[in-house]
Design an enzyme around this catalytic site. Structure first.
Site, PDB file in Angstrom:
ATOM      1  CD  GLU A 112     -21.610   6.221  -5.711  1.00  7.12           C
ATOM      2  OE1 GLU A 112     -21.210   5.575  -4.733  1.00  7.12           O
ATOM      3  OE2 GLU A 112     -22.341   5.751  -6.589  1.00  7.12           O
ATOM      4  CB  CYS A 147     -21.521   9.549 -13.590  1.00  4.87           C
ATOM      5  SG  CYS A 147     -23.093   9.145 -12.830  1.00  4.87           S
ATOM      6  CB  CYS A 192     -32.262   9.360  -3.755  1.00  2.10           C
ATOM      7  SG  CYS A 192     -33.512   9.920  -4.937  1.00  2.10           S
ATOM      8  CB  CYS A 227     -36.109   3.843  -7.677  1.00  7.07           C
ATOM      9  SG  CYS A 227     -36.669   5.466  -8.241  1.00  7.07           S
ATOM     10  CB  CYS A 286     -32.079   2.972  -7.126  1.00  5.36           C
ATOM     11  SG  CYS A 286     -30.886   4.291  -6.893  1.00  5.36           S
ATOM     12  CB  CYS A 311     -27.283   4.662  -9.276  1.00  4.64           C
ATOM     13  SG  CYS A 311     -28.143   5.941  -8.472  1.00  4.64           S
TER      14      CYS A 311
HETATM   15  N1  SAH Z   1     -32.389  10.235  -9.883  1.00  2.29           N
HETATM   16  C1  SAH Z   1     -32.146  10.312 -11.271  1.00  2.29           C
HETATM   17  C2  SAH Z   1     -30.670  10.238 -11.629  1.00  2.29           C
HETATM   18  C3  SAH Z   1     -29.813   9.286 -10.858  1.00  2.29           C
HETATM   19  S1  SAH Z   1     -30.113   7.580 -11.169  1.00  2.29           S
HETATM   20  C4  SAH Z   1     -32.936   9.258 -12.012  1.00  2.29           C
HETATM   21  O1  SAH Z   1     -33.475   8.363 -11.361  1.00  2.29           O
HETATM   22  O2  SAH Z   1     -33.017   9.347 -13.217  1.00  2.29           O
HETATM   23  C5  SAH Z   1     -29.430   7.367 -12.799  1.00  2.29           C
HETATM   24  C6  SAH Z   1     -30.002   6.209 -13.568  1.00  2.29           C
HETATM   25  O3  SAH Z   1     -29.571   4.963 -13.010  1.00  2.29           O
HETATM   26  C7  SAH Z   1     -31.533   6.171 -13.570  1.00  2.29           C
HETATM   27  O4  SAH Z   1     -32.028   5.880 -14.852  1.00  2.29           O
HETATM   28  C8  SAH Z   1     -31.803   5.039 -12.614  1.00  2.29           C
HETATM   29  O5  SAH Z   1     -33.073   4.497 -12.823  1.00  2.29           O
HETATM   30  C9  SAH Z   1     -30.685   4.092 -12.943  1.00  2.29           C
HETATM   31  N2  SAH Z   1     -30.423   3.067 -11.937  1.00  2.29           N
HETATM   32  C10 SAH Z   1     -30.491   3.163 -10.606  1.00  2.29           C
HETATM   33  N3  SAH Z   1     -30.182   1.990 -10.018  1.00  2.29           N
HETATM   34  C11 SAH Z   1     -29.917   1.123 -11.008  1.00  2.29           C
HETATM   35  C12 SAH Z   1     -29.558  -0.248 -11.052  1.00  2.29           C
HETATM   36  N4  SAH Z   1     -29.402  -0.938  -9.927  1.00  2.29           N
HETATM   37  N5  SAH Z   1     -29.371  -0.817 -12.247  1.00  2.29           N
HETATM   38  C13 SAH Z   1     -29.549  -0.121 -13.384  1.00  2.29           C
HETATM   39  N6  SAH Z   1     -29.873   1.182 -13.419  1.00  2.29           N
HETATM   40  C14 SAH Z   1     -30.074   1.797 -12.237  1.00  2.29           C
HETATM   41 FE1  SF4 Z   2     -33.290   8.388  -6.632  1.00  2.00          FE
HETATM   42 FE2  SF4 Z   2     -32.165   6.141  -7.420  1.00  2.00          FE
HETATM   43 FE3  SF4 Z   2     -34.694   6.627  -8.030  1.00  2.00          FE
HETATM   44 FE4  SF4 Z   2     -32.755   8.046  -9.238  1.00  2.00          FE
HETATM   45  S1  SF4 Z   2     -33.120   5.845  -9.419  1.00  2.00           S
HETATM   46  S2  SF4 Z   2     -34.664   8.827  -8.323  1.00  2.00           S
HETATM   47  S3  SF4 Z   2     -31.277   8.170  -7.544  1.00  2.00           S
HETATM   48  S4  SF4 Z   2     -33.887   6.347  -5.964  1.00  2.00           S
END
Ligand code: SAH
Ligand code: SF4
Length: 355
Positions: free
Chosen positions: A95, A108, A115, A119, A122, A339
């Site tokens: 997306e 974005c 991934c 995390c 996420c 995300c």
């Molecule tokens: N993988 C990279 C970039 C993609 S995620 C990273 O982790 O930085 C982009 C941002 O969205 C990151 O700061 C991530 O921690 C945040 N993010 C992911 N899921 C989220 C959620 N459910 N609520 C708020 N921020 C989130």
């Molecule tokens: Fe991957 Fe989501 Fe963690 Fe970013 S926040 S590194 S996209 S798992």
């Protein structure tokens, strides 16, 4: 029939030049094609009015001009945020989001399908790793929106590499995509208009610092002590906080550039004044800025978003310690512009249809 042609956006200018000269074309021809793609924003060979019919046909026979099939499009209620789900030739979904804010048109974009970093909060991490995107597949997300904006007399102004995937896990393709979009004879989007966000892959932060680019760097921190950070971001076990911060300090020393730290505020988990003070101590003396964003709740994680009052208090605590901090409103929350959420929804829907 499976696509066998190469995606034309996977090539940089010298590669395109090599192909066209091997076809017996003069040296300037590649630049015409390049400008057709990245300046005129043409999306198919038939539009290249500056080329002969024969060459247009050869381009069509040898190259694909579309890897991303746009599917579901969601618009926020204010209409300012648009999210598009794309299907790749192998049916995987990614997306990309367009956010309109004053004169900015920020995209974005995704760098991977899924991934590997896992995390817990996420949606993309919850999907697991599917595959890396090629540089051309990353570039095409930008071309897609650039073409749409052009029809409205507008243009892309900024790009945040914060969609699905960990850009530093797909380092080469991500940086190659930025180079392609940054190219002065093409789209010519200035390096400072890009921000790469990483979960904190230390060797790649070091490599990025060596390259001394003007591209902005953001680090997803979310916790200021190792046990909490490891429970939210498993990668912290491999690259713990003190090592990560040391790499960040080296980056700032080497490049003179400010780092942005991202912090998703999770109610009663990392939104307390004590956690803010711990963060301030960690960042002391570092040229940086903290962006806090209330968590966007996902299906597979029980955490909740913090309240606005607590977000304000968290930032105030940082400011008191001399650390600049901003609350980011999560734009497009009504269209799951968090995300990976749209692609996950889609996966779930197709799973429930299948089974
Ligand atoms: N993988 C990279 C970039 C993609 S995620 C990273 O982790 O930085 C982009 C941002 O969205 C990151 O700061 C991530 O921690 C945040 N993010 C992911 N899921 C989220 C959620 N459910 N609520 C708020 N921020 C989130
Ligand atoms: Fe991957 Fe989501 Fe963690 Fe970013 S926040 S590194 S996209 S798992």
């Amino acid at each position: 029939m499976p696509e066998t042609r190469r995606l034309i956006y996977d090539l940089d200018l010298p590669e395109l030049q090599a192909v066209l000269t091997s076809w017996g074309e003069p040296a300037f021809r590649a630049k015409q094609v390049w400008q057709g793609i990245y300046r005129s924003l043409w999306s198919q060979p038939g539009q290249f009015s500056n080329l002969s019919k024969q060459l247009r046909e050869r381009l069509d026979a040898e190259f694909s001009f579309q890897a991303l099939k746009p599917g579901a499009v969601l618009q926020s209620t204010d209409g300012e945020t648009v999210k598009t789900l794309f299907t790749l030739p192998d049916e995987k979904a990614i997306e990309a989001v367009l956010m309109r804010y004053e004169s900015r048109r920020t995209l974005c974009i995704s760098t991977q399908a899924g991934c590997a970093m896992g995390c817990v909060f996420c949606a993309t991490g919850q999907m697991g790793f599917l595959r890396h995107l090629s540089s051309g597949e990353i570039v095409e997300q930008v071309l897609y929106y650039a073409r749409q904006l052009k029809e409205q007399g507008e243009a892309v102004t900024n790009i945040v590499v914060m969609g699905m995937g960990e850009p530093f896990h797909n380092y080469e393709n991500t940086l190659a995509a930025i180079d392609r979009l940054n190219h002065p004879e093409g789209m010519n989007l200035g390096a400072r208009r890009f921000t790469i966000s990483t979960v904190g892959l230390i060797p790649m932060i070091r490599r990025f610092a060596e390259e001394n680019r003007q591209v902005n760097l953001a680090i997803s921190l979310h916790a200021a002590e190792d046990s909490l950070r490891s429970s939210l971001l498993p990668v912290n076990r491999k690259y713990p906080l003190l090592d990560l911060l040391a790499a960040c300090r080296e980056y700032v020393e080497k490049t003179g550039r400010r780092i942005t730290f991202e912090w998703a505020l999770i109610r009663d988990v990392n939104d307390t004044p004590e956690e803010a003070r711990r963060l301030a101590a960690l960042l002391k003396g570092l040229l940086c800025h903290v962006n806090v964003i209330p968590l966007n709740p996902t299906n597979k994680y029980r955490g909740q978003a913090t309240t606005h009052e607590r977000a304000v208090a968290f930032c105030a605590e940082l400011e008191k310690a001399g650390i600049p901090a901003t609350i980011r409103i999560r734009r497009g929350i009504d269209i799951q512009a968090g995300c990976g959420q749209l692609a996950t929804e889609n996966q779930r829907r197709s799973q429930s249809i299948e089974g």
